[in-house]
Design an enzyme around this catalytic site. Structure first.
Site, PDB file in Angstrom:
ATOM      1  N   ASP A  65       0.821  -1.217   0.000  1.00  0.00           N
ATOM      2  CA  ASP A  65       0.000   0.000   0.000  1.00  0.00           C
ATOM      3  C   ASP A  65       0.856   1.270   0.000  1.00  0.00           C
ATOM      4  O   ASP A  65       1.960   1.279   0.534  1.00  0.00           O
ATOM      5  CB  ASP A  65      -0.903  -0.023   1.247  1.00  0.00           C
ATOM      6  CG  ASP A  65      -2.082   0.929   1.105  1.00  0.00           C
ATOM      7  OD1 ASP A  65      -2.338   1.405  -0.017  1.00  0.00           O
ATOM      8  OD2 ASP A  65      -2.745   1.192   2.120  1.00  0.00           O
ATOM      9  N   ASN A  90     -10.747  -2.985  -6.372  1.00  0.00           N
ATOM     10  CA  ASN A  90      -9.986  -2.010  -7.172  1.00  0.00           C
ATOM     11  C   ASN A  90     -10.676  -1.642  -8.495  1.00  0.00           C
ATOM     12  O   ASN A  90     -10.346  -0.626  -9.109  1.00  0.00           O
ATOM     13  CB  ASN A  90      -8.563  -2.508  -7.452  1.00  0.00           C
ATOM     14  CG  ASN A  90      -7.635  -2.404  -6.258  1.00  0.00           C
ATOM     15  OD1 ASN A  90      -6.673  -3.152  -6.119  1.00  0.00           O
ATOM     16  ND2 ASN A  90      -7.913  -1.467  -5.352  1.00  0.00           N
ATOM     17  N   GLU A 131       1.479 -13.170  12.236  1.00  0.00           N
ATOM     18  CA  GLU A 131       1.914 -11.961  12.934  1.00  0.00           C
ATOM     19  C   GLU A 131       1.729 -10.796  11.970  1.00  0.00           C
ATOM     20  O   GLU A 131       2.134 -10.870  10.808  1.00  0.00           O
ATOM     21  CB  GLU A 131       3.394 -12.081  13.326  1.00  0.00           C
ATOM     22  CG  GLU A 131       3.680 -13.172  14.330  1.00  0.00           C
ATOM     23  CD  GLU A 131       2.966 -12.949  15.660  1.00  0.00           C
ATOM     24  OE1 GLU A 131       2.693 -11.782  16.003  1.00  0.00           O
ATOM     25  OE2 GLU A 131       2.663 -13.950  16.333  1.00  0.00           O
ATOM     26  N   ARG A 146       1.884  -4.833   6.072  1.00  0.00           N
ATOM     27  CA  ARG A 146       1.151  -3.822   5.303  1.00  0.00           C
ATOM     28  C   ARG A 146       1.960  -2.541   5.343  1.00  0.00           C
ATOM     29  O   ARG A 146       2.235  -2.008   6.421  1.00  0.00           O
ATOM     30  CB  ARG A 146      -0.252  -3.582   5.864  1.00  0.00           C
ATOM     31  CG  ARG A 146      -0.985  -2.525   5.044  1.00  0.00           C
ATOM     32  CD  ARG A 146      -2.417  -2.340   5.448  1.00  0.00           C
ATOM     33  NE  ARG A 146      -3.077  -1.446   4.481  1.00  0.00           N
ATOM     34  CZ  ARG A 146      -4.352  -1.464   4.177  1.00  0.00           C
ATOM     35  NH1 ARG A 146      -5.146  -2.333   4.758  1.00  0.00           N
ATOM     36  NH2 ARG A 146      -4.862  -0.628   3.300  1.00  0.00           N
TER      37      ARG A 146
HETATM   38  C1  FPP Z   1      -2.144   0.088  -3.223  1.00  0.00           C
HETATM   39  O1  FPP Z   1      -1.628   1.392  -3.320  1.00  0.00           O
HETATM   40  C2  FPP Z   1      -1.632  -0.701  -4.308  1.00  0.00           C
HETATM   41  C3  FPP Z   1      -2.378  -1.225  -5.304  1.00  0.00           C
HETATM   42  C4  FPP Z   1      -3.844  -1.065  -5.399  1.00  0.00           C
HETATM   43  C5  FPP Z   1      -1.780  -1.972  -6.399  1.00  0.00           C
HETATM   44  C6  FPP Z   1      -0.469  -2.645  -6.091  1.00  0.00           C
HETATM   45  C7  FPP Z   1       0.213  -2.811  -7.393  1.00  0.00           C
HETATM   46  C8  FPP Z   1       1.551  -2.822  -7.583  1.00  0.00           C
HETATM   47  C9  FPP Z   1       2.554  -2.782  -6.507  1.00  0.00           C
HETATM   48  C10 FPP Z   1       2.093  -2.875  -8.957  1.00  0.00           C
HETATM   49  C11 FPP Z   1       1.498  -3.928  -9.783  1.00  0.00           C
HETATM   50  C12 FPP Z   1       1.950  -5.288  -9.370  1.00  0.00           C
HETATM   51  C13 FPP Z   1       2.108  -6.293 -10.253  1.00  0.00           C
HETATM   52  C14 FPP Z   1       2.524  -7.621  -9.771  1.00  0.00           C
HETATM   53  C15 FPP Z   1       1.901  -6.118 -11.677  1.00  0.00           C
HETATM   54  P1  FPP Z   1      -2.650   2.598  -3.469  1.00  0.00           P
HETATM   55  O2  FPP Z   1      -2.778   2.922  -4.894  1.00  0.00           O
HETATM   56  O3  FPP Z   1      -3.959   2.245  -2.806  1.00  0.00           O
HETATM   57  O4  FPP Z   1      -1.893   3.707  -2.687  1.00  0.00           O
HETATM   58  P2  FPP Z   1      -2.556   4.883  -1.865  1.00  0.00           P
HETATM   59  O5  FPP Z   1      -3.263   4.261  -0.680  1.00  0.00           O
HETATM   60  O6  FPP Z   1      -1.375   5.695  -1.462  1.00  0.00           O
HETATM   61  O7  FPP Z   1      -3.482   5.613  -2.778  1.00  0.00           O
END
Ligand code: FPP
Length: 249
Positions: free
Chosen positions: A27, A75, A214, A195
């Site tokens: 995150d 998402n 954990e 996280r």
């Molecule tokens: C949360 O950050 C992250 C995601 C919703 C996507 C995670 C994706 C990646 C790390 C890259 C793609 C991975 C692969 C394997 C192709 P957020 O966007 O919710 O961050 P924020 O809370 O700061 O807005």
């Protein structure tokens, strides 16, 4: 024995007690990008670089399983440009990394609901799993279109189907039976969950599977996460007293 010693010296990790399976909610990509005046997609792009680093570090620390949440069932509610961007990054990641993952003996698996995914992504996932299925040096599990409740509901539906068909009696249903219907059936439950990004929630991640994990929460935004952060999280894990509901003598 040699590997254990090396770990002790480098990272302060007790090499004999590393978690077998680490799960991560990656995150903070969006906030990392906002803070730099960059697009959210750039944050996700840097998130892939962090994933690469973390995978490499996990292998150095003798972790066997890494599960990362790349896209949740929720998402889809994000703006279309971000959803499409995440799908494009996923395609790019598989195309670019599959050969190297395979060469490194990594078994790549995907968990999550497959029914709503574009056909090309589905076939890339199937192909990647097929190519790497006999690898066993490390297991990378990518949760894509994953939701913990969705996983449990789908598992319960399959069990209900078997009851309806008469191959299973309601009294046969137990934790083991439910576990083997989950998309994580072939993988041991995570020992720890990290996280990043400062929130202290599980947010519909591996709800069933995290029962005894954990939980480690860090302020670090995912694109900044590195080997030292992973080492710190493992050290933190090693300080915890895992009792599984029992008492320690
Ligand atoms: C949360 O950050 C992250 C995601 C919703 C996507 C995670 C994706 C990646 C790390 C890259 C793609 C991975 C692969 C394997 C192709 P957020 O966007 O919710 O961050 P924020 O809370 O700061 O807005």
């Amino acid at each position: 024995m040699k590997a254990v010693k090396v770990l002790d010296q480098i990272s302060g990790i007790d090499g004999a007690a590393v978690p077998k399976h680490i799960a991560i909610i990656m995150d903070g990509n969006g906030r990392w990008a906002n803070a730099r005046g960059l697009s959210r997609l750039e944050g996700h792009r840097q998130g892939i670089a962090a994933l690469r680093r973390t995978l490499e570090a996990a292998r150095t620390f003798n972790i066997r399983y890494l599960t990362v949440w790349a896209f949740s069932t929720e998402n889809w509610r994000r703006p279309l440009t971000e959803v499409n961007g995440l799908l494009a990054l996923f395609r790019h990641y598989i195309k670019k990394e599959l050969v190297e993952l395979h060469q490194n003996g990594i078994n790549l698996q995907f968990i999550g609901r497959r029914t709503d995914l574009p056909a090309d992504i589905l076939s890339m996932m199937n192909h990647a799993e097929q190519v790497t299925k006999d690898n066993s040096s490390f297991y990378l599990i990518i949760a894509f279109n994953y939701g913990g409740r969705d996983d449990i509901v789908r598992s319960v539906k399959r069990i209900a189907q078997q009851v309806q068909e008469g191959v299973l009696l309601p009294e046969d249903i137990n934790e083991e039976l439910l576990s083997i219907q989950l998309s994580t059936a072939s993988v041991p439950d995570p020992d720890m969950m990290i996280r990043t990004g400062g929130e202290t929630r599980i947010s519909n991640f591996l709800l069933w599977q995290l029962s005894y994990a954990e939980l480690i929460f860090t302020e670090t935004y995912w694109p900044d996460f590195n080997k030292d952060d992973l080492a710190y999280a493992i050290q933190e894990y090693q300080k915890r007293d895992r009792r599984y509901g029992a008492l320690n003598s």
